[in-house]
Design an enzyme around this catalytic site. Structure first.
Site, mmCIF file in Angstrom:
data_model
loop_
_atom_site.group_PDB
_atom_site.id
_atom_site.type_symbol
_atom_site.label_atom_id
_atom_site.label_comp_id
_atom_site.label_asym_id
_atom_site.label_seq_id
_atom_site.Cartn_x
_atom_site.Cartn_y
_atom_site.Cartn_z
ATOM 1 N N LYS A 1 0.888 -1.178 0.000
ATOM 2 C CA LYS A 1 0.000 0.000 0.000
ATOM 3 C C LYS A 1 0.921 1.222 0.000
ATOM 4 O O LYS A 1 1.458 1.620 1.028
ATOM 5 C CB LYS A 1 -0.862 -0.032 1.262
ATOM 6 C CG LYS A 1 -2.188 0.712 1.169
ATOM 7 C CD LYS A 1 -2.100 2.163 0.796
ATOM 8 C CE LYS A 1 -1.845 3.092 1.960
ATOM 9 N NZ LYS A 1 -1.737 4.515 1.539
ATOM 10 N N SER B 1 4.893 8.752 9.316
ATOM 11 C CA SER B 1 4.984 9.637 10.469
ATOM 12 C C SER B 1 4.802 8.856 11.775
ATOM 13 O O SER B 1 4.205 7.773 11.798
ATOM 14 C CB SER B 1 3.896 10.706 10.368
ATOM 15 O OG SER B 1 2.643 10.066 10.234
ATOM 16 N N GLU C 1 8.976 2.186 10.896
ATOM 17 C CA GLU C 1 10.049 3.110 10.495
ATOM 18 C C GLU C 1 9.424 4.494 10.449
ATOM 19 O O GLU C 1 8.793 4.866 9.463
ATOM 20 C CB GLU C 1 10.586 2.728 9.106
ATOM 21 C CG GLU C 1 11.228 1.360 9.040
ATOM 22 C CD GLU C 1 12.639 1.321 9.636
ATOM 23 O OE1 GLU C 1 13.171 2.391 10.001
ATOM 24 O OE2 GLU C 1 13.190 0.216 9.733
ATOM 25 N N LEU C 2 9.617 5.268 11.527
ATOM 26 C CA LEU C 2 8.836 6.503 11.672
ATOM 27 C C LEU C 2 9.729 7.743 11.663
ATOM 28 O O LEU C 2 10.876 7.688 11.247
ATOM 29 C CB LEU C 2 8.002 6.397 12.952
ATOM 30 C CG LEU C 2 7.210 5.070 13.085
ATOM 31 C CD1 LEU C 2 6.526 4.958 14.423
ATOM 32 C CD2 LEU C 2 6.215 4.906 11.941
ATOM 33 N N CYS D 1 13.560 11.116 6.030
ATOM 34 C CA CYS D 1 13.406 10.807 7.451
ATOM 35 C C CYS D 1 14.711 11.118 8.171
ATOM 36 O O CYS D 1 14.720 11.470 9.347
ATOM 37 C CB CYS D 1 13.013 9.357 7.643
ATOM 38 S SG CYS D 1 14.086 8.223 6.760
ATOM 39 N N THR D 2 15.842 10.987 7.465
ATOM 40 C CA THR D 2 17.151 11.225 8.070
ATOM 41 C C THR D 2 17.663 12.655 7.863
ATOM 42 O O THR D 2 18.823 12.948 8.202
ATOM 43 C CB THR D 2 18.188 10.247 7.486
ATOM 44 O OG1 THR D 2 18.080 10.301 6.064
ATOM 45 C CG2 THR D 2 17.990 8.828 7.968
ATOM 46 N N GLU E 1 9.452 16.966 14.763
ATOM 47 C CA GLU E 1 9.924 16.795 13.386
ATOM 48 C C GLU E 1 9.072 17.693 12.475
ATOM 49 O O GLU E 1 7.868 17.487 12.336
ATOM 50 C CB GLU E 1 9.762 15.341 12.923
ATOM 51 C CG GLU E 1 10.212 15.130 11.478
ATOM 52 C CD GLU E 1 9.762 13.795 10.861
ATOM 53 O OE1 GLU E 1 8.557 13.479 10.928
ATOM 54 O OE2 GLU E 1 10.611 13.089 10.306
ATOM 55 N N GLY F 1 21.636 9.610 3.906
ATOM 56 C CA GLY F 1 22.428 8.964 2.866
ATOM 57 C C GLY F 1 23.029 7.640 3.283
ATOM 58 O O GLY F 1 24.165 7.330 2.938
ATOM 59 N N ALA F 2 22.239 6.818 4.011
ATOM 60 C CA ALA F 2 22.745 5.517 4.474
ATOM 61 C C ALA F 2 22.926 4.549 3.307
ATOM 62 O O ALA F 2 22.292 4.674 2.273
ATOM 63 C CB ALA F 2 21.768 4.925 5.477
HETATM 64 P P1 NAD Z 1 2.280 9.464 6.601
HETATM 65 O O1 NAD Z 1 2.362 8.935 7.984
HETATM 66 O O2 NAD Z 1 1.348 10.564 6.321
HETATM 67 O O3 NAD Z 1 1.879 8.265 5.589
HETATM 68 C C1 NAD Z 1 2.682 7.137 5.419
HETATM 69 C C2 NAD Z 1 1.849 5.987 4.915
HETATM 70 O O4 NAD Z 1 0.976 5.547 5.955
HETATM 71 C C3 NAD Z 1 0.947 6.315 3.730
HETATM 72 O O5 NAD Z 1 0.929 5.234 2.841
HETATM 73 C C4 NAD Z 1 -0.417 6.499 4.388
HETATM 74 O O6 NAD Z 1 -1.504 6.249 3.524
HETATM 75 C C5 NAD Z 1 -0.354 5.441 5.470
HETATM 76 N N1 NAD Z 1 -1.227 5.661 6.635
HETATM 77 C C6 NAD Z 1 -1.472 6.827 7.272
HETATM 78 N N2 NAD Z 1 -2.283 6.614 8.332
HETATM 79 C C7 NAD Z 1 -2.530 5.273 8.361
HETATM 80 C C8 NAD Z 1 -3.301 4.430 9.211
HETATM 81 N N3 NAD Z 1 -3.988 4.910 10.256
HETATM 82 N N4 NAD Z 1 -3.331 3.096 8.953
HETATM 83 C C9 NAD Z 1 -2.644 2.586 7.910
HETATM 84 N N5 NAD Z 1 -1.917 3.343 7.057
HETATM 85 C C10 NAD Z 1 -1.862 4.667 7.279
HETATM 86 O O7 NAD Z 1 3.773 9.866 6.179
HETATM 87 P P2 NAD Z 1 4.284 10.658 4.885
HETATM 88 O O8 NAD Z 1 3.904 12.087 4.985
HETATM 89 O O9 NAD Z 1 3.933 9.898 3.655
HETATM 90 O O10 NAD Z 1 5.875 10.519 5.069
HETATM 91 C C11 NAD Z 1 6.670 11.370 5.858
HETATM 92 C C12 NAD Z 1 6.940 10.756 7.217
HETATM 93 O O11 NAD Z 1 7.509 9.452 7.061
HETATM 94 C C13 NAD Z 1 7.974 11.540 8.013
HETATM 95 O O12 NAD Z 1 7.579 11.567 9.354
HETATM 96 C C14 NAD Z 1 9.256 10.740 7.826
HETATM 97 O O13 NAD Z 1 10.207 10.938 8.844
HETATM 98 C C15 NAD Z 1 8.711 9.351 7.831
HETATM 99 N N6 NAD Z 1 9.624 8.420 7.170
HETATM 100 C C16 NAD Z 1 10.334 7.563 7.956
HETATM 101 C C17 NAD Z 1 11.253 6.704 7.379
HETATM 102 C C18 NAD Z 1 12.066 5.765 8.217
HETATM 103 O O14 NAD Z 1 12.651 4.842 7.671
HETATM 104 N N7 NAD Z 1 12.177 5.959 9.524
HETATM 105 C C19 NAD Z 1 11.429 6.689 5.986
HETATM 106 C C20 NAD Z 1 10.679 7.576 5.221
HETATM 107 C C21 NAD Z 1 9.772 8.434 5.835
#
Ligand code: NAD
Length: 512
Positions: A187, A244, A265-266, A299-300, A399, A461-462
């Protein structure tokens, strides 16, 4: 270098998208639908897609469970052949996938191609892994007994991905899950349907080429409600969710409630500590890439610089100079280093954060303005910003997913490490120093509390070879290299008795 001042029209972007979709073998009619997909490049509609719903997810889970029964008995090295073929197709279509990443996320071409390279790299890694997955044997305390651990496919893996790494994060999960014997349902972010359709089409082609079970890989495009169905379905053994902390907070407990497994992974709030001994030229370059690159949407991404008071002014001045020279504009144009933010809300969050930081005593050193608003009123090109602030105010501990960097001064290393750790997130941290003792302290168990801790490079850049992920509100998950594969498998401890006697462990006597 001057910033590009013109942006491509929607017609041009649609034309580019259609040509790449075609080359990747996407069924454009099946993908098309009612939901408008905008490009951050000009803020206008490029394509419209159809969303799946609860029924689509349920059907996908049923099909994946059937595929699991076939896939789990295929030897791991043979499963590796599927991932190998997928990697070859990614090499062939590197530019196509990179085009979608630029179109839907706004990444500059070099970073978009880098994301696809990361996918190719994880395929290589997973193919090697397919011949190495192994468990340990331990000495048994009983004579004539063998004690060992074996690893088995876990089940269906649901991958929920974020917009900012629309392809690589899925591939980290998928390449590893497939060699581990698990089918995957994806998804993707609602902001990146074309990237996901193109990647899924290439993997489908690989599935056909090596004659793997049809449903070892499935894509369900949709809003977060679709993700929720995946999260709640007991047929999904592992939910790997990237996004997030807000999302992780909803997903983690729901998966736990049904005793499923989750890999989260947040968000991050990554900092660099810059000591008095640091090479400031190298430091400045490391910070600019990590803080302003990807328009601050990794995210990093580096969000805080904690600099020794003796160099904080000098460093701030150098950073401000570099920031004012950054070419901002069309991410697909040569020379651009900073593309657009993903949408209006993201830009507004950045401006609100700057206001809050100022109210908390911070001062804006550079950036924060908006570019190209006349050329594209619905696109949001932000000037990467730096705010100097003396206290780690509440806004600094959040963040803000934007190219916004806070610079804080410190006096001694203990204080710097405490500041680095005093945020809810725990993804990535760096130290810039030429003093080995300082570097070792930062890496030690009383140092930075993050999942990724670097010396003399930035926070982003990991490489795929190490495990990727973070602690605290970043969710605790590990993906990609090292032994991250264990999350996708079930472990069994086996004791084999070949002694002809029945001695019990711990000397227990139970003679009947
Ligand atoms: P987001 O949380 O808005 O959405 C991420 C995904 O989760 C989307 O596919 C969304 O549809 C889905 N989603 C949202 N709520 C949900 C729920 N209740 N149940 C199931 N699925 C749900 O994040 P975004 O804006 O797309 O991405 C940015 C965030 O992601 C930042 O906080 C960033 O730090 C984080 N991020 C973390 C990593 C990591 O590896 N730690 C990597 C990339 C991005």
């Amino acid at each position: 270098m001057t910033s590009p001042t013109t942006l491509p029209t929607s017609e041009r972007l649609t034309q580019i998208a259609r040509a790449s979709l075609d080359r990747c073998g996407v069924d454009v009619d099946a993908l098309g639908g009612e939901v408008t997909n905008r490009s951050p490049i000009n803020g206008e509609s490029v394509f419209s897609v159809a969303y799946g719903d609860e029924t689509t997810v349920k059907l996908a889970v049923e099909r994946a469970q059937d595929a699991f029964k076939q896939w789990r008995v295929v030897p791991a090295p043979v499963r590796g052949a599927l991932v190998k073929r997928f990697g070859e197709l990614l090499v062939e279509h590197k530019d196509d996938i990179a085009t979608f990443i630029s179109l839907e996320v706004g990444k500059i071409t070099s970073e978009a191609r880098g994301e696809v390279q990361e996918m190719i790299d994880i395929c290589d890694f997973a193919v090697g892994l397919s011949r190495q997955i192994g468990g340990s044997t331990m000495p048994s305390e009983r004579p004539g007994h063998r004690l060992m651990e074996t690893w088995h496919p876990l089940g269906v893996v649901g991958v929920i991905s974020a917009f900012n790494f629309p392809a690589a994060v899925w591939s980290w999960n998928t390449a590893i899950a497939l060699v581990c014997g698990d089918p995957v349902i994806w998804k993707p972010s609602e902001l990146t349907p074309m990237t996901s359709a193109a990647c899924a089409a290439l993997l489908d082609r690989a599935v056909r080429d090596v004659e793997a079970p049809r449903y070892v890989s499935q894509l369900v495009i949709g809003a977060q409600e679709v993700g929720q169905v995946l999260v709640d379905d007991p047929g999904v053994a592992l939910v790997s969710a990237t996004g997030s902390t807000r999302m992780g907070n909803l997903v983690g407990p729901r998966v736990a409630e049904r005793f499923g497994r989750s890999l989260l992974e947040l968000g991050g709030n990554n900092a660099a500590v810059v000591t008095g001994s640091a090479d400031l030229d190298l430091t400045m370059r490391g910070i600019v890439f990590s803080a302003a690159g990807t328009a601050g949407q990794r995210c990093t991404t580096m969000r805080r610089v904690i600099a020794h008071r003796s160099i904080v002014d000098d460093l701030s001045e150098r950073l401000a100079g570099a920031y004012s020279r950054l070419p901002i504009g069309d991410p697909m144009a040569d020379g651009t280093l900073v593309g657009p933010m993903v949408h209006q809300q993201a830009y507004e969050k950045m401006t609100r954060a700057i206001d809050s930081a100022k109210e908390a005593g911070g001062s804006l050193i550079v950036g924060g303005g908006r570019r190209l608003a006349d050329a594209a009123p619905n696109a949001y090109y932000a000037e990467p910003a730096i705010v100097r602030i003396d206290e780690q105010a509440p806004i600094v501990r959040e963040e803000t997913f934007a190219p916004l960097l806070y610079v804080l001064p410190y006096d001694d290393l203990d204080e710097a490490i405490a500041l680095q750790n005093d945020v809810p997130q725990g993804l990535s941290a760096s130290i810039f120093t030429q003093d080995q003792a300082e570097a070792e302290r930062f890496l030690s168990s009383e140092g930075a509390d993050c999942g990724i801790v670097n010396v003399n490079i930035g926070t982003s850049g990991a490489e795929i070879g190490g495990a990727f992920g973070g602690e605290k509100h970043t969710g605790g998950g590990r993906e990609s290299g090292s032994d991250a594969w264990r999350a996708y498998m079930r472990r069994a401890t086996n004791t084999v008795n070949y002694s002809g006697e029945l001695p019990l462990a711990q000397g227990v006597d139970f003679t009947v």
